[in-house]
Design an enzyme around this catalytic site. Structure first.
Site, short mmCIF file in Angstrom:
data_model
loop_
_atom_site.label_atom_id
_atom_site.label_comp_id
_atom_site.label_asym_id
_atom_site.label_seq_id
_atom_site.Cartn_x
_atom_site.Cartn_y
_atom_site.Cartn_z
N SER A 1 0.08 -14.56 82.39
CA SER A 1 -1.03 -14.10 82.19
C SER A 1 -2.78 -14.52 82.88
O SER A 1 -3.49 -14.35 82.55
CB SER A 1 -1.08 -13.72 80.92
OG SER A 1 -0.02 -11.97 80.94
N SER B 1 -2.45 -10.51 81.84
CA SER B 1 -3.30 -9.87 80.72
C SER B 1 -4.68 -10.07 81.18
O SER B 1 -5.62 -9.95 80.17
CB SER B 1 -2.45 -10.08 79.54
OG SER B 1 -2.33 -11.11 78.85
N LYS C 1 -10.90 -15.51 75.20
CA LYS C 1 -9.77 -14.41 75.69
C LYS C 1 -10.41 -13.74 74.73
O LYS C 1 -9.99 -14.79 73.13
CB LYS C 1 -8.44 -14.57 76.21
CG LYS C 1 -7.47 -13.38 76.06
CD LYS C 1 -6.64 -14.31 77.00
CE LYS C 1 -5.82 -13.00 76.89
NZ LYS C 1 -3.86 -13.22 78.26
#
Ligand SMILES: [Zn+2]
Lengths: 491, 502
Positions: B175, B151, B76
């Site tokens: 997330s 997210s 990420k």
């Protein structure tokens, strides 16, 4: 303000002391002063995204030590909070500080009352908290460009902010407080306390309580900043006292009419100037720093630090008086000069076996040269042993104070030993018979002096001592005086 | 071939495929599929192949290799990498190249994993749909007209689209779990402090945690084992032994395990009935495997979302104040020195205005307000108190049971754009996930079937702090007897079958 209403001055000091750690408060960068800009930085103190602070335990120990040295209590738990504001020299946008649980609280410092020596004044300390320093902004206003350069070397350096009660009543007291605080911090190796290098910074909060026919009227509080010496603090406070009284007389404005303002000190003009009109009710939005854990300070850790404190300045003053037979005032002067001077004095006094003479030589001759050359005792050119050696000879009557000063001057000039200086100056101890002969000769040549003495003007012999010194520079004036008096009285 | 860590390891040790061949396959797959999905913000073919070639070279030299040798991993874009930009999917950091690797990336490299690139996310990890990215939305591989969740939308989507077998996400309020649920993959949010946050660009420091995403528990266990453990550069990192998660998931018997059924979650309004049904079905599976089911309530569940939306923005408002245009990142150009607020303040305001997206600004404002003098007691300080109550709820629950079972999300993936104008609706996506972050406990999202539209739905297991082993074990047992995690989206199909939502 001399003919005005009776006035009480109220002074509180906020002192930032830079802790003498090898590395910064939350990273491994060096804290050394004077490096090239932005060379002592890393992702943590630059506040780069993703970097995290890791607390420096040495700073905690030094803070506890400092707190104990000013009689603070050390709570079993303390924590870190973020103080938030925007400024280019604050790269994270917040300063890691301590808000509601400072590491030290509720202490005091005792000073000798400058207004009535011998009396003790106890000055309260509200708290001392640990925080990281910001960087340095250097504004370059040249050519109207208004460029600002940022040096982040200082960013993250550990500072202990020591906040006093508004207990000081004069600039003399403020200075005495600062002297004593600096003494303790340097004595214990907590800080260098060099105002020039920024390792000690002072902000003074000053206002007046004016007694107007029995009614107390307080002037608005002013915070004075930018003072770069204790002398400047003293002058700035004195200036504020006068200025605030004058303004009050002129405008009648009291603390109720005006919020706290910030004024800077200009050493050159000897005046304070307005920096910030109103203390904008700055909202720092303090909250506990989630990147750091609370700090637990178990009793045994605090007690082991307390045990390591050793002799405090007040105890040293007492000891010097007893051990070397010097007066409280003299012990005070020596101790106030700091650890290096105390060691110097003790070494010299032990060698000379004459504490009083050593103390007065240090206060007069040694300290005068230190002032003239702006040097510290560490850089004084004559070693403590040598001075002690010299003064020991004076004590034994081998030479007088005056000749000792000549010898000392020669030692400083030529960098030679006591023996060599004495030899160079042709000093030798003079035989008593020789002095007696010299005195007989002088008395025979000056019958008027003899008559004056007999008429009761005993100081008349003084002129003959001078003459004796001219004829034989090594003649000890004390011995000459005694011999002259003896001879006259024997007649 | 790119779906399973154990298969990738086997292929290499059997000499059937090299790390370079596996990495090339991953890169090719990304090239084919990512034009539609947009899971990646940064790829570097050369670096990836070089890392893979290094693994091959060392294998042929007979060197001992790490546990993830030659396994392609996506990271990420909130985790710092010294050799790739790290943007947080924000214009503010579009040009930011960290001079260092985050703790977890260091561990990935030490385990000989091959990092293929950085994945898309909601800007600064703030969002539940990956629509708040400065670099475009990521689409759900099961239905590209829908959001992948957020997210960590890119990190979940790149696994679901079979681009890489595993990825690293971060979870502040759900997330990892929520996009894993919506993309039909498995995701773990570890105990707070179990995984280093060093080099994780902070959203909300007291809640953020890095965790693994993969098709199955079998795949994420070795990744979790790799990233877990103490890091002295993170003061909140726990200095405790980790043990082997790979060993912990061996076995099939849940006898002696008590599982609490979360009553509030099952009774909550607005929850898709197929999801409630999936949770009940899962409960039966666990019961059959030997577990005992007990009804549990967490009395303060209704305060999870409000508490979270005070604490997280408060910390964010502080963490994001460093982005001021002065030192790095986006800086507004051409600030006239005569500007009304002065050049300094104007630079701050304009840089932040231009650099941050709307959701980030909204949360900075929320947090700034919640911490302000006069309001902090009503908001931030009160939220801290409620957080303690929430934690006590979990403590009480875990004195009765070993695990908690419930849903991850109220619904399956929703259409792109359908909630962007309604932040409250968007925040309600976090209904079941924020509790674990507020309490600091581990939680696992497991695929549990499909909703009426054929979209993935999931169940959530939560465990007491540091009980990742128990969590993964139960998850593994579930996946031994169910096959939800083996379903694959048909990513070759055109993305227009359902029509793009406005
Ligand atoms: Zn540093």
């Amino acid at each position: 303000m001399s003919d005005g209403y009776p006035t009480k001055t109220v002074i509180g000091l906020e002192v930032h002391v830079q802790l003498k750690t090898q590395t910064k408060l939350f990273c491994g960068c060096s804290t050394e002063f004077g490096a090239e800009p932005n060379t002592q930085v890393c992702p943590v103190c630059l506040g780069l995204p993703g970097a995290l602070p890791v607390m420096n335990e040495a700073a905690i120990d030094l803070s506890v030590k400092a707190g104990l040295a000013i009689d603070c209590s050390i709570p079993p738990m303390t924590k870190w909070d973020r103080k938030q504001y925007f400024y280019p020299d604050l790269p994270k946008g917040y300063q890691i500080s301590q808000f509601d649980l400072p590491i030290c609280a509720d202490g005091f410092i005792e000073i000798d009352d400058p207004a009535s020596p011998g009396q003790i004044r106890k000055l309260g300390i509200i708290r001392a908290h640990l925080e990281e320093d910001a960087g340095k902004s250097m504004h370059d206003e040249a050519a109207g460009k208004g460029d600002t350069k940022i040096d982040l070397n200082r960013c993250g350096t550990p500072l202990l902010e020591i906040v006093s009660q508004p207990d000081m009543r004069s600039s003399d007291e403020a200075k005495a407080y600062l002297n004593e605080l600096k003494l303790r911090m340097t004595h214990l190796g907590i800080s260098d306390c060099e105002m020039q290098e920024g390792s000690l910074r002072v902000d003074a909060n000053v206002n007046l309580h004016i007694d107007v026919d029995g009614k107390n009227v307080a002037t608005p509080i002013v915070e004075v900043k930018n003072m770069n010496s204790f002398r400047a603090v003293e002058r700035a406070i004195q200036y504020e006292i006068d200025r605030q009284y004058d303004i009050w007389e002129e405008t009648g404005k009291t603390i109720k009419d005006e919020a706290k303002t910030t004024r800077g000190w200009d050493d050159e003009s000897g005046k304070t100037f307005l920096q910030r009109e109103k203390e904008e009710s700055a909202d720092y939005r303090y909250f506990p720093d989630p990147d750091l854990l609370p700090i637990r300070l178990p009793r045994d850790r605090v007690e082991s630090i307390r045990a390591s404190l050793g002799e405090m300045p007040a105890q040293i003053r007492q000891r010097l008086q007893g051990q070397y037979g010097i007066k409280p005032y003299d012990a005070d002067v020596i101790v106030n000069q700091g650890v290096a001077m105390i060691t110097y004095f003790e070494t010299a006094a032990t060698k000379s076996d004459d504490g009083k003479r050593t103390s007065s030589f240090i206060q007069q001759d040694v300290m005068r040269l230190m002032n003239e050359r702006s040097i510290s005792i560490e850089d004084y050119p004559v070693a403590a042993e040598s001075l002690g050696d010299l003064l020991g000879r004076v004590a034994k009557g081998e030479l007088d104070n005056g000749r000792a000063r000549d010898v000392l001057a020669h030692m400083i000039d030529k960098g030679v030993s006591v023996d060599d200086a004495i030899k160079d100056l042709g000093i030798e101890s003079v035989d008593n018979n020789e002095i007696e002969d010299l005195c007989r000769e002088l008395l025979a040549a000056n019958p008027a002096v003899v008559q004056d003495y007999k008429d009761g003007k005993k100081q008349a012999v003084g002129s003959l001592i001078g003459q004796a010194k001219k004829k034989n520079a090594n003649a000890n004036p004390q011995v000459v005086r005694q011999t002259l008096i003896q001879l006259i009285e024997q007649e | 071939m790119l779906d399973s860590v154990s298969e990738i390891l086997r292929l290499q040790s059997a000499g059937e495929a090299s790390a370079v061949e596996i990495a090339s396959a991953a890169l090719d797959r990304i090239e084919t599929a990512d034009g539609t999905i947009n899971a990646f913000t940064h790829l570097n073919r050369e670096l990836t192949l070089a890392a893979a070639a290094d693994v091959d070279r060392r294998r042929s030299a007979g060197e001992t290799l790490g546990p993830l040798a030659g396994v392609p991993v996506a990271v990420k874009d909130v985790l710092c990498t010294h050799d790739m930009p790290t943007t947080c999917s924000s214009k503010m950091l579009h040009n930011f190249h960290p001079p260092y690797d985050s703790g977890v990336v260091e561990k990935l490299r030490a385990a000989d994993a091959v990092i293929v690139g950085k994945t898309n996310m909601d800007e600064f990890a703030m969002g539940a749909s990956t629509e708040n990215s400065a670099f475009g939305v990521t689409k759900n591989p099961w239905d590209t007209t829908r959001i992948p969740g957020g997210s960590s939308g890119g990190a979940a989507a790149c696994v679901a689209a079979s681009m890489v077998p595993i990825s690293l996400g971060t979870d502040t309020g759900g997330s990892i779990r929520q996009p894993a649920a919506m993309c039909g993959v498995t995701g773990l949010k570890p105990t707070y402090g179990r995984v280093s946050r060093y080099g994780l660009i902070a959203f909300a420091s007291s809640l953020d945690q890095v965790g693994p995403i993969g098709w199955s528990v079998q795949d994420i266990a070795p990744l979790m084992e790799t990233i877990a453990g103490h890091d002295k550069r993170d003061s909140t990192s726990l200095n405790l032994d980790v043990g082997s998660y790979v060993d912990a998931i061996k076995g099939t018997d849940l006898t002696g395990i008590k599982i609490g059924m979360l009553r509030e979650s099952m009774e909550a309004e607005g929850v898709d009935p197929t999801i409630k049904e999936a949770v009940k079905e899962a409960a039966k599976v666990f019961e059959k495997a030997g577990a005992e089911l007990i009804d549990i309530n967490l009395p303060h569940s209704e305060y999870w979302v409000p508490t979270y939306y005070v604490i997280a923005p408060s910390e964010a408002s502080s963490n994001l104040s460093r982005y001021d245009g002065a030192h790095y990142g986006h800086r507004a150009a051409d600030i006239e020195t005569g500007a009304e607020l002065g050049p300094l303040v104007t630079t701050y305001c304009r840089s932040r205005d231009e650099g941050f997206g709307a959701e980030v600004k909204r949360r900075i404002m929320l947090g700034t307000y919640a911490l302000s003098e006069g309001y902090a007691d009503d908001y931030y300080n009160k939220a801290l108190k409620v957080r303690r109550l929430i934690k006590s709820d979990f403590d009480a629950a875990f004195s009765q049971v070993d695990l908690l079972l419930g849903p991850v999300t109220p619904t399956a993936a929703f259409p792109l754009g359908s909630k962007v104008d309604d932040p409250i609706q968007m925040y309600l996506c976090d209904l079941f996930t924020t509790g674990a972050n507020l309490a600091g406990i581990p939680a696992l999202s497991l695929p549990a079937g499909k909703d009426a539209d054929g979209l993935p739905i999931a169940i959530q297991l939560q465990a007491p702090a540091l009980e990742e082993s128990r969590l993964l074990f139960a998850g593994s047992v579930f996946q031994l007897v169910t096959d939800h995690h083996t379903d694959r989206p048909n990513t070759e199909r055109p993305d227009t079958t359902k029509g793009v939502q406005s």
